[in-house]
Design a protein around this motif. Structure first.
Motif, mmCIF file in Angstrom:
data_model
loop_
_atom_site.group_PDB
_atom_site.id
_atom_site.type_symbol
_atom_site.label_atom_id
_atom_site.label_comp_id
_atom_site.label_asym_id
_atom_site.label_seq_id
_atom_site.Cartn_x
_atom_site.Cartn_y
_atom_site.Cartn_z
ATOM 1 N N ALA A 189 0.869 -1.178 0.000
ATOM 2 C CA ALA A 189 0.000 0.000 0.000
ATOM 3 C C ALA A 189 0.902 1.223 0.000
ATOM 4 C CB ALA A 189 -0.890 0.012 1.237
ATOM 5 N N TYR A 190 0.522 2.234 -0.746
ATOM 6 C CA TYR A 190 1.285 3.481 -0.820
ATOM 7 C C TYR A 190 0.400 4.608 -0.317
ATOM 8 C CZ TYR A 190 4.408 0.661 -3.572
ATOM 9 O OH TYR A 190 5.265 -0.335 -3.964
ATOM 10 N N LEU A 191 0.928 5.342 0.655
ATOM 11 C CA LEU A 191 0.159 6.394 1.298
ATOM 12 C C LEU A 191 0.965 7.682 1.311
ATOM 13 C CD1 LEU A 191 -0.641 3.827 3.971
ATOM 14 C CD2 LEU A 191 -2.451 4.884 2.623
ATOM 15 N N LYS A 192 0.268 8.792 1.182
ATOM 16 C CA LYS A 192 0.916 10.109 1.128
ATOM 17 C C LYS A 192 1.122 10.696 2.522
ATOM 18 C CE LYS A 192 -0.003 12.946 -2.917
ATOM 19 N NZ LYS A 192 1.309 12.995 -3.348
ATOM 20 N N TYR A 193 2.126 11.529 2.620
ATOM 21 C CA TYR A 193 2.295 12.378 3.792
ATOM 22 C C TYR A 193 2.837 13.718 3.303
ATOM 23 C CZ TYR A 193 7.345 11.516 3.662
ATOM 24 O OH TYR A 193 8.656 11.454 3.273
ATOM 25 N N ASP A 194 2.639 14.775 4.127
ATOM 26 C CA ASP A 194 3.016 16.121 3.711
ATOM 27 C C ASP A 194 4.382 16.579 4.214
ATOM 28 O OD1 ASP A 194 0.580 16.533 2.321
ATOM 29 O OD2 ASP A 194 -0.413 17.020 4.215
ATOM 30 N N ASN A 195 4.721 16.210 5.444
ATOM 31 C CA ASN A 195 5.968 16.685 6.043
ATOM 32 C C ASN A 195 6.346 15.757 7.195
ATOM 33 O OD1 ASN A 195 4.352 17.516 8.301
ATOM 34 N ND2 ASN A 195 3.860 19.395 7.179
ATOM 35 N N LYS A 196 7.396 16.101 7.915
ATOM 36 C CA LYS A 196 7.875 15.246 9.005
ATOM 37 C C LYS A 196 6.799 15.048 10.071
ATOM 38 C CE LYS A 196 12.128 15.795 10.621
ATOM 39 N NZ LYS A 196 13.286 16.222 11.441
ATOM 40 N N ASP A 197 6.125 16.110 10.455
ATOM 41 C CA ASP A 197 5.084 15.980 11.483
ATOM 42 C C ASP A 197 3.954 15.081 11.002
ATOM 43 O OD1 ASP A 197 6.423 17.556 13.315
ATOM 44 O OD2 ASP A 197 5.427 19.404 12.665
ATOM 45 N N LEU B 101 -0.997 -3.071 14.375
ATOM 46 C CA LEU B 101 -2.197 -3.771 14.842
ATOM 47 C C LEU B 101 -1.909 -5.245 15.126
ATOM 48 C CD1 LEU B 101 -4.773 -2.250 12.329
ATOM 49 C CD2 LEU B 101 -4.250 -1.460 14.631
ATOM 50 N N GLY B 102 -0.699 -5.534 15.560
ATOM 51 C CA GLY B 102 -0.315 -6.902 15.892
ATOM 52 C C GLY B 102 0.192 -7.721 14.716
ATOM 53 N N TYR B 103 0.246 -7.129 13.518
ATOM 54 C CA TYR B 103 0.699 -7.840 12.318
ATOM 55 C C TYR B 103 2.082 -7.352 11.909
ATOM 56 C CZ TYR B 103 -4.292 -8.841 12.002
ATOM 57 O OH TYR B 103 -5.573 -9.231 12.269
ATOM 58 N N LYS B 104 2.928 -8.304 11.497
ATOM 59 C CA LYS B 104 4.255 -7.922 11.016
ATOM 60 C C LYS B 104 4.131 -7.336 9.615
ATOM 61 C CE LYS B 104 6.347 -11.839 11.355
ATOM 62 N NZ LYS B 104 7.327 -12.914 11.376
ATOM 63 N N VAL B 105 4.727 -6.161 9.449
ATOM 64 C CA VAL B 105 4.741 -5.485 8.146
ATOM 65 C C VAL B 105 6.122 -4.877 7.936
ATOM 66 C CG1 VAL B 105 2.264 -4.927 8.297
ATOM 67 C CG2 VAL B 105 3.952 -3.215 8.975
ATOM 68 N N HIS B 106 6.346 -4.408 6.741
ATOM 69 C CA HIS B 106 7.564 -3.663 6.426
ATOM 70 C C HIS B 106 7.125 -2.270 5.995
ATOM 71 C CE1 HIS B 106 11.009 -2.315 3.963
ATOM 72 N NE2 HIS B 106 11.699 -2.983 4.861
ATOM 73 N N ASN C 193 7.520 12.091 0.217
ATOM 74 C CA ASN C 193 6.090 12.384 0.122
ATOM 75 C C ASN C 193 5.165 11.167 0.133
ATOM 76 O OD1 ASN C 193 6.640 15.153 0.010
ATOM 77 N ND2 ASN C 193 7.049 14.999 -2.174
ATOM 78 N N ARG C 194 5.709 9.958 0.306
ATOM 79 C CA ARG C 194 4.849 8.774 0.401
ATOM 80 C C ARG C 194 5.575 7.712 1.217
ATOM 81 N NH1 ARG C 194 6.037 7.327 -5.648
ATOM 82 N NH2 ARG C 194 7.658 5.783 -5.323
ATOM 83 N N PHE C 195 4.801 6.787 1.738
ATOM 84 C CA PHE C 195 5.406 5.656 2.416
ATOM 85 C C PHE C 195 4.705 4.387 1.971
ATOM 86 C CE2 PHE C 195 2.128 7.220 5.224
ATOM 87 C CZ PHE C 195 1.611 6.135 5.928
ATOM 88 N N GLU C 196 5.458 3.297 2.047
ATOM 89 C CA GLU C 196 4.974 2.002 1.603
ATOM 90 C C GLU C 196 4.825 1.091 2.815
ATOM 91 O OE1 GLU C 196 6.853 -0.559 -1.758
ATOM 92 O OE2 GLU C 196 7.714 -1.255 0.144
ATOM 93 N N ILE C 197 3.705 0.404 2.873
ATOM 94 C CA ILE C 197 3.507 -0.646 3.858
ATOM 95 C C ILE C 197 3.374 -1.935 3.063
ATOM 96 C CG2 ILE C 197 2.011 -1.586 5.654
ATOM 97 C CD1 ILE C 197 1.115 1.280 6.262
ATOM 98 N N SER C 198 4.247 -2.901 3.343
ATOM 99 C CA SER C 198 4.165 -4.167 2.612
ATOM 100 C C SER C 198 3.955 -5.323 3.573
ATOM 101 C CB SER C 198 5.397 -4.383 1.736
ATOM 102 O OG SER C 198 6.561 -4.457 2.505
ATOM 103 N N VAL C 199 3.227 -6.311 3.072
ATOM 104 C CA VAL C 199 2.859 -7.486 3.848
ATOM 105 C C VAL C 199 3.256 -8.727 3.068
ATOM 106 C CG1 VAL C 199 0.921 -8.791 4.848
ATOM 107 C CG2 VAL C 199 0.884 -6.276 4.873
ATOM 108 N N SER C 200 3.929 -9.648 3.741
ATOM 109 C CA SER C 200 4.249 -10.971 3.176
ATOM 110 C C SER C 200 4.755 -11.855 4.307
ATOM 111 C CB SER C 200 5.307 -10.862 2.063
ATOM 112 O OG SER C 200 6.532 -10.406 2.587
ATOM 113 N N GLY C 201 4.702 -13.158 4.086
ATOM 114 C CA GLY C 201 5.268 -14.098 5.049
ATOM 115 C C GLY C 201 4.450 -14.343 6.302
#
Length: 184
Positions: free
Chosen positions: A48-56, A112-117, A123-131
């Motif tokens: 999943a790819y999600l946007k963010y605006d700045n450090k805060d 939420l108790g699940y292992k992710v990377h 300006n974006r971050f990735e959450i990946s799930v496998s294994g």
């Protein structure tokens, strides 16, 4: 053979067409990412790819899912893949967030108790799930899909918006509606 797509033989090598269609049709934040091939440290995943605006904003968003960014301690060494390091330096090596070089990449965390990377980019971050099923992070399973469904419910509650920009959705290994409409 369409050079802009993964061959059916390789696409359905680890999972059936029916499984992948089911995943594609039921996820709205996560996308099935088939390993590019030829990269020995990359496997299949849901991303999943999600946007963010700045450090805060990134700190706030990650805190909403229970992830804290670690500020780097004095004396750390920012990892550079082109550098050689002594054995004494190995414990000091940290992978930093390029645009926030005083913070370490979160990488392998629990959400939420699940292992992710988690990987933070500009300006974006990735959450990946496998294994999830067997700790084999190179293949995905129905258990990984179920984790994605649970995470998506939380993203909806947080009113987050998924992004899948041209840079990502047009890559051959991203099983998106743009590249593989027959699976949606």
């Amino acid at each position: 053979m369409d050079l802009d797509k993964i061959s059916e033989e390789r696409l359905f090598q680890n999972n059936t067409k029916e499984e992948i269609q089911h995943w594609c049709q039921h996820l709205h934040y996560f996308y099935y990412m088939r390993a590019r091939g030829g990269h020995n440290c990359e496997g299949d995943s849901f991303c999943a790819y999600l946007k963010y605006d700045n450090k805060d904003d990134i700190k706030t968003k990650l805190a909403q899912i229970g992830v804290t960014l670690n500020k780097l301690e004095e004396g750390f060494i920012a990892f550079d893949p082109l550098e050689s390091y002594s054995l004494d330096d190995l414990d000091k090596l940290r992978i930093t967030i390029p645009q926030f070089s005083d913070f370490e990449q979160p990488q392998y965390v629990k959400v939420l108790g699940y292992k992710v990377h988690i990987w933070i980019m500009e300006n974006r971050f990735e959450i990946s799930v496998s294994g999830t099923k067997d700790d084999r992070t190179y293949k995905v399973s129905e258990e990984d899909f179920n984790v994605c469904v649970e995470l998506e419910k939380e993203f909806d509650k947080l009113n987050w918006k998924s992004i899948l920009d041209e840079e990502i959705k047009t890559q051959v290994h991203c099983i998106s509606k743009d590249k593989y409409p027959e699976l949606f």
